[in-house]
Scaffold this motif. Structure first.
Motif, mmCIF file in Angstrom:
data_model
loop_
_atom_site.group_PDB
_atom_site.id
_atom_site.type_symbol
_atom_site.label_atom_id
_atom_site.label_comp_id
_atom_site.label_asym_id
_atom_site.label_seq_id
_atom_site.Cartn_x
_atom_site.Cartn_y
_atom_site.Cartn_z
ATOM 1 N N VAL A 29 0.851 -1.198 0.000
ATOM 2 C CA VAL A 29 0.000 0.000 0.000
ATOM 3 C C VAL A 29 0.885 1.247 0.000
ATOM 4 O O VAL A 29 0.548 2.258 -0.622
ATOM 5 C CB VAL A 29 -0.999 -0.017 1.172
ATOM 6 C CG1 VAL A 29 -1.877 1.233 1.145
ATOM 7 C CG2 VAL A 29 -1.887 -1.267 1.114
ATOM 8 N N ARG A 30 2.032 1.185 0.651
ATOM 9 C CA ARG A 30 2.972 2.306 0.624
ATOM 10 C C ARG A 30 3.552 2.503 -0.784
ATOM 11 O O ARG A 30 3.784 3.641 -1.224
ATOM 12 C CB ARG A 30 4.117 2.030 1.606
ATOM 13 C CG ARG A 30 5.267 3.019 1.560
ATOM 14 C CD ARG A 30 4.865 4.397 2.086
ATOM 15 N NE ARG A 30 6.046 5.219 2.256
ATOM 16 C CZ ARG A 30 6.734 5.305 3.396
ATOM 17 N NH1 ARG A 30 6.334 4.673 4.477
ATOM 18 N NH2 ARG A 30 7.824 6.047 3.469
ATOM 19 N N ALA A 31 3.746 1.400 -1.501
ATOM 20 C CA ALA A 31 4.373 1.467 -2.825
ATOM 21 C C ALA A 31 3.451 2.064 -3.879
ATOM 22 O O ALA A 31 3.836 2.968 -4.625
ATOM 23 C CB ALA A 31 4.802 0.064 -3.261
ATOM 24 N N GLY A 32 2.204 1.537 -3.935
ATOM 25 C CA GLY A 32 1.312 1.946 -5.013
ATOM 26 C C GLY A 32 2.005 1.753 -6.342
ATOM 27 O O GLY A 32 2.763 0.796 -6.536
ATOM 28 N N ASP A 33 1.760 2.666 -7.266
ATOM 29 C CA ASP A 33 2.413 2.567 -8.570
ATOM 30 C C ASP A 33 3.569 3.548 -8.706
ATOM 31 O O ASP A 33 4.010 3.848 -9.823
ATOM 32 C CB ASP A 33 1.391 2.779 -9.697
ATOM 33 C CG ASP A 33 0.735 1.457 -10.101
ATOM 34 O OD1 ASP A 33 1.412 0.414 -10.035
ATOM 35 O OD2 ASP A 33 -0.450 1.469 -10.454
ATOM 36 N N ILE A 34 4.087 4.063 -7.563
ATOM 37 C CA ILE A 34 5.211 5.010 -7.666
ATOM 38 C C ILE A 34 6.475 4.449 -7.033
ATOM 39 O O ILE A 34 7.408 5.181 -6.734
ATOM 40 C CB ILE A 34 4.874 6.392 -7.072
ATOM 41 C CG1 ILE A 34 4.510 6.290 -5.580
ATOM 42 C CG2 ILE A 34 3.754 7.065 -7.854
ATOM 43 C CD1 ILE A 34 4.477 7.645 -4.879
#
Lengths: 203, 203
Positions: A29-34
């Protein structure tokens, strides 16, 4: 003396694997798509873990009997279960005055409004905590009605205190209250009506 | 015409990794301590995935701005978010009559009473669904009060229908109702009072 209400929690076995899965959830969730991570590779590695676990899965019926044995119900639920990666997991102390209390800090997977706990996650924590308070008081039941009042945003990233206490038992009707507080200020309060019955455990 | 309310959902990128993590969560709760799997090895592999994701993690502030951009709030939340392994994830259709509906089947990670959905998980799904119904109706707000009534046990392992509809808007007060049904029978009903304000998005 305050009493630790948790069943045995371990750092090995399925508890250790669930703790590692909790780290994965938070990191995704911290990563996401970035994030710079190769998500196709991450997916492949997680699917391989799932494949291996599924290949060794016990029959559902066996697991249901197993998971409800003894203190089993406190080991797998989505609020306190050390075996359940969805659970933060909450851990309570029971106090001689009849109240129970847990301290927990939540991260992005539990977000509702920006940087705040999802109202439904607060509801999940309070429903469960009221139920555990009933157990601590000695008369448990199933939730019949639960009312939640949201007074202030409940912050992520800082310690929350989740408390509950059984207020009354009138025949089969049990009334229980609870709250989630941050820095001593109640953010969410709950009132529950429970009925003193429980479905049979799988055998 | 019914309308799909979801932001774009993918099978690749972080969505694919989150779907794989969801498989891991389900398989771990199914396994418990009666699986033949080597849990120390499973923990090592999951911790290695978490290490790699954390090494590439964007700064929290950057991720908060990113995740609240555009349709971001429907991508990361713990009820509908395809990026969030905790979310089942719910997916809604919005109907011309103002109601929204989702069909979902839940497994062991969401268990409360034996073979039944945890009352707090039902609360999480209904709180979120009432909020999405407000969005579909055109006037959204923050949950101020939520009352849940539990009529029957909500079964795991079979399709549930989660519905909601905005009932009234009176100044800043929004009233919304919803239900979770199995086989056409309401198991849990909800009434929510929402206040038409929302905290600013991170920028």
């Amino acid at each position: 003396m305050p009493m630790d209400l948790q069943a045995g929690r371990r750092s090995c076995g399925v508890d250790g694997a669930a703790a590692a899965a909790r780290r994965v959830i938070g990191a995704l969730v911290r990563a996401g798509d970035i994030s710079g991570a190769d998500m196709a590779d991450i997916a492949d590695r997680l699917n391989a873990v799932a494949d291996d676990l599924e290949a060794q899965a016990p029959p559902l019926r066996d697991r249901l009997v197993n998971m409800w044995r003894g203190d089993g119900n406190t080991r797998h639920d989505p609020a306190t279960g050390p075996e359940n990666p969805i659970a933060p997991p909450l851990a309570y102390v029971g106090r001689p005055d009849g109240s129970i209390e847990s301290t927990v800090t939540l991260d992005l997977p539990y977000q509702g409004p920006p940087s705040s706990v999802h109202g439904g996650v607060s509801a999940l924590m309070l429903d469960h905590t009221l139920g555990v308070a009933n157990g601590w008081a000695g008369t448990s039941g199933m939730t019949a009605e639960l009312t939640l009042r949201y007074h202030h945003l409940t912050p992520l990233f800082e310690p929350l205190t989740v408390t509950a206490r059984q207020v009354s038992v009138d025949g089969r009707k049990i009334r229980t209250t609870g709250a989630i507080s941050a820095n001593g200020r109640p953010c969410v309060t709950a009132e529950g009506l429970f009925i003193a019955k429980y479905p049979p455990r799988p055998r």
